[in-house]
Design a protein around this motif. Structure first.
Motif, PDB file in Angstrom:
ATOM      1  N   PHE A   1    -128.755   3.769   3.017  1.00  0.00           N
ATOM      2  CA  PHE A   1    -129.660   3.708   4.085  1.00  0.00           C
ATOM      3  C   PHE A   1    -130.850   2.955   3.511  1.00  0.00           C
ATOM      4  O   PHE A   1    -132.145   2.687   4.397  1.00  0.00           O
TER       5      PHE A   1
ATOM      6  N   LEU B   1    -128.563  -1.646   6.334  1.00  0.00           N
ATOM      7  CA  LEU B   1    -127.571  -0.917   7.334  1.00  0.00           C
ATOM      8  C   LEU B   1    -126.145  -0.232   7.015  1.00  0.00           C
ATOM      9  O   LEU B   1    -126.064   0.039   7.733  1.00  0.00           O
TER      10      LEU B   1
ATOM     11  N   ALA C   1    -125.168   2.926   7.044  1.00  0.00           N
ATOM     12  CA  ALA C   1    -125.268   3.976   8.544  1.00  0.00           C
ATOM     13  C   ALA C   1    -123.867   4.002   9.532  1.00  0.00           C
ATOM     14  O   ALA C   1    -123.763   4.182   9.630  1.00  0.00           O
ATOM     15  N   ARG C   2    -123.475   2.107   9.200  1.00  0.00           N
ATOM     16  CA  ARG C   2    -122.579   2.389   9.883  1.00  0.00           C
ATOM     17  C   ARG C   2    -121.098   3.179   9.578  1.00  0.00           C
ATOM     18  O   ARG C   2    -120.703   3.568   9.633  1.00  0.00           O
TER      19      ARG C   2
ATOM     20  N   THR D   1    -122.027   6.976   9.995  1.00  0.00           N
ATOM     21  CA  THR D   1    -121.768   6.821  11.403  1.00  0.00           C
ATOM     22  C   THR D   1    -120.090   7.282  11.553  1.00  0.00           C
ATOM     23  O   THR D   1    -119.272   8.393  11.813  1.00  0.00           O
TER      24      THR D   1
ATOM     25  N   GLN E   1    -126.039  12.570  18.632  1.00  0.00           N
ATOM     26  CA  GLN E   1    -126.986  11.317  18.604  1.00  0.00           C
ATOM     27  C   GLN E   1    -128.225  11.477  17.992  1.00  0.00           C
ATOM     28  O   GLN E   1    -128.573  11.112  16.912  1.00  0.00           O
TER      29      GLN E   1
ATOM     30  N   VAL F   1    -130.287  10.954  14.621  1.00  0.00           N
ATOM     31  CA  VAL F   1    -131.348  10.519  14.362  1.00  0.00           C
ATOM     32  C   VAL F   1    -131.924  11.126  13.639  1.00  0.00           C
ATOM     33  O   VAL F   1    -132.893  10.468  12.682  1.00  0.00           O
TER      34      VAL F   1
ATOM     35  N   TRP G   1    -130.987   9.782   9.898  1.00  0.00           N
ATOM     36  CA  TRP G   1    -131.774   8.447   9.800  1.00  0.00           C
ATOM     37  C   TRP G   1    -132.910   8.468   8.894  1.00  0.00           C
ATOM     38  O   TRP G   1    -134.172   7.613   8.312  1.00  0.00           O
ATOM     39  N   LYS G   2    -133.676   9.430  10.203  1.00  0.00           N
ATOM     40  CA  LYS G   2    -135.400   9.567  10.025  1.00  0.00           C
ATOM     41  C   LYS G   2    -135.928   9.966   8.697  1.00  0.00           C
ATOM     42  O   LYS G   2    -136.632  10.005   7.558  1.00  0.00           O
TER      43      LYS G   2
ATOM     44  N   MET H   1    -126.496   3.425  16.377  1.00  0.00           N
ATOM     45  CA  MET H   1    -126.378   2.136  15.741  1.00  0.00           C
ATOM     46  C   MET H   1    -127.660   1.809  15.572  1.00  0.00           C
ATOM     47  O   MET H   1    -128.122   1.500  14.376  1.00  0.00           O
TER      48      MET H   1
ATOM     49  N   ASP I   1    -130.106   3.168  16.962  1.00  0.00           N
ATOM     50  CA  ASP I   1    -131.067   3.788  16.046  1.00  0.00           C
ATOM     51  C   ASP I   1    -131.297   3.494  14.575  1.00  0.00           C
ATOM     52  O   ASP I   1    -132.138   3.467  14.213  1.00  0.00           O
ATOM     53  N   ALA I   2    -130.008   3.671  14.058  1.00  0.00           N
ATOM     54  CA  ALA I   2    -130.288   3.771  12.929  1.00  0.00           C
ATOM     55  C   ALA I   2    -130.873   1.985  12.816  1.00  0.00           C
ATOM     56  O   ALA I   2    -131.898   2.390  11.888  1.00  0.00           O
ATOM     57  N   GLU I   3    -130.966   1.081  12.973  1.00  0.00           N
ATOM     58  CA  GLU I   3    -131.634  -0.029  12.984  1.00  0.00           C
ATOM     59  C   GLU I   3    -132.681  -0.110  13.395  1.00  0.00           C
ATOM     60  O   GLU I   3    -133.408  -0.706  12.375  1.00  0.00           O
TER      61      GLU I   3
ATOM     62  N   ARG J   1    -134.719   1.977  12.953  1.00  0.00           N
ATOM     63  CA  ARG J   1    -135.246   3.493  11.884  1.00  0.00           C
ATOM     64  C   ARG J   1    -134.840   2.683  10.424  1.00  0.00           C
ATOM     65  O   ARG J   1    -135.073   3.327   9.331  1.00  0.00           O
TER      66      ARG J   1
END
Lengths: 190, 120
Positions: free
Chosen positions: A16, A21, A24-25, A28, A55, A59, A62-63, B34, B36-38, B40
């Motif tokens: 990711f 992307l 990430a799916r 999750t 959520q 986040v 992801w950061k 997702m 949010d992921a997109e 970032r």
């Protein structure tokens, strides 16, 4: 089979971080349900708030992705630590936090005795009993007995010693058993 | 003692049920995560340069096409000199082993002292 020391979640997070992307799916789908279940129990069954926390925790993940160093920690351990802290913060801010020296009073309006209540109700009873535990005991018991984590991992998440984890889970289990004992028949385990 | 054991068993059964209870994320929460992921998603690193052929790599190493053109010209000139053997070179006798041996000694290549011995 998962190789010891190999963290497939870390590989996905790095993917990711490199702009994939679909990683990430997958992350999750792998971690989201566990985080949501854990947050729901930590937040005493408040599902809507648990979804917000899930959520927010994702986040933060992801950061973190571009700087993630393989081998620094397991992604799931890191995520549970973040989720724990978010839940504890919310409990404190809303005055629902129960310290180790306190014990929440059992609610008076418990349902009456039922013969062999359904699984969903048994789980609701467990969630209620967990909610009455002090925050740290609840955290340790859920991570150990519901998430099935080993004590050293829990120690890492809670930033305490393994001995402290053992003590918290033992006390938490005793308190839960005592809380649920009057309902054993009702819960269908007598 | 027995009662405590029963409590533990009941609790373990409740934990086991809780462990089995692993529902997927609600669709709307999955979609929010997702999104949010997109937003970032780090930019993918620039594609690695196209793999060069060995000839191109050698050319680049030697300074690119202008150098290669000069090198090719020099090579062709060398070949031409070798094949055509311009008359000026054959007069020197350098291309005949005998000529070199017979016509020139090492001393012939050294500067002479005649200019030093002359009066002046």
């Amino acid at each position: 089979m998962e190789l010891p020391g190999h963290d497939p979640d870390a590989a996905l997070l790095v993917a990711f971080g490199n702009g994939d992307l679909s990683a990430a799916r997958l992350l999750t789908a792998r971690l989201g349900p566990r985080v949501l279940g854990f947050a729901t129990r930590m937040l005493k069954g408040d599902r809507a708030e648990a979804e917000d926390v899930t959520q927010e925790a994702m986040v933060r993940l992801w950061k973190q992705a571009p700087e993630w160093q393989q081998g620094q920690a397991r992604v799931s351990t890191w995520l549970f630590r973040v989720t724990s802290n978010l839940c504890l913060d919310r409990l404190r801010k809303t005055g629902r936090s129960v310290g180790l020296d306190e014990t929440a009073e059992p609610e008076d309006d418990r349902p009456g005795a039922l013969d062999g209540i359904a699984e969903a109700e048994r789980q609701a009873a467990l969630t209620e009993a967990l909610a009455r535990l002090p925050d740290r005991q609840r955290q340790a018991v859920v991570l150990r007995h519901i998430e099935g984590m080993a004590n050293p991992l829990i120690a890492e998440i809670m930033d305490i010693s393994t001995e402290a984890v053992e003590s918290l889970t033992a006390r938490g289990k005793r308190a839960l058993a005592a809380d649920l004992a009057p309902r054993r028949e009702e819960l269908g385990y007598d | 003692m027995t009662e405590r054991k029963n409590d533990d068993t009941a609790l373990e059964a409740l934990f086991a049920e809780a462990r089995r209870e692993s529902a997927p994320l609600p669709d709307d929460l999955f979609a929010r995560i997702m999104a949010d992921a997109e937003s970032r998603l780090p930019a993918a690193p620039a594609a690695s340069p196209r793999r060069q052929s060995r000839l191109a790599a050698l050319g680049a190493m030697l300074g690119g096409w202008p150098s290669m053109a000069g090198l090719a010209t020099a090579t062709l000139a060398g070949v031409w000199i070798g094949v055509a053997q311009p008359s000026g070179l054959s007069d020197l006798g350098l291309w005949s082993g005998d000529g070199v041996q017979a016509g020139y000694e090492l001393g012939d290549m050294m500067p002479g002292y005649d200019s030093l011995t002359g009066e002046g």
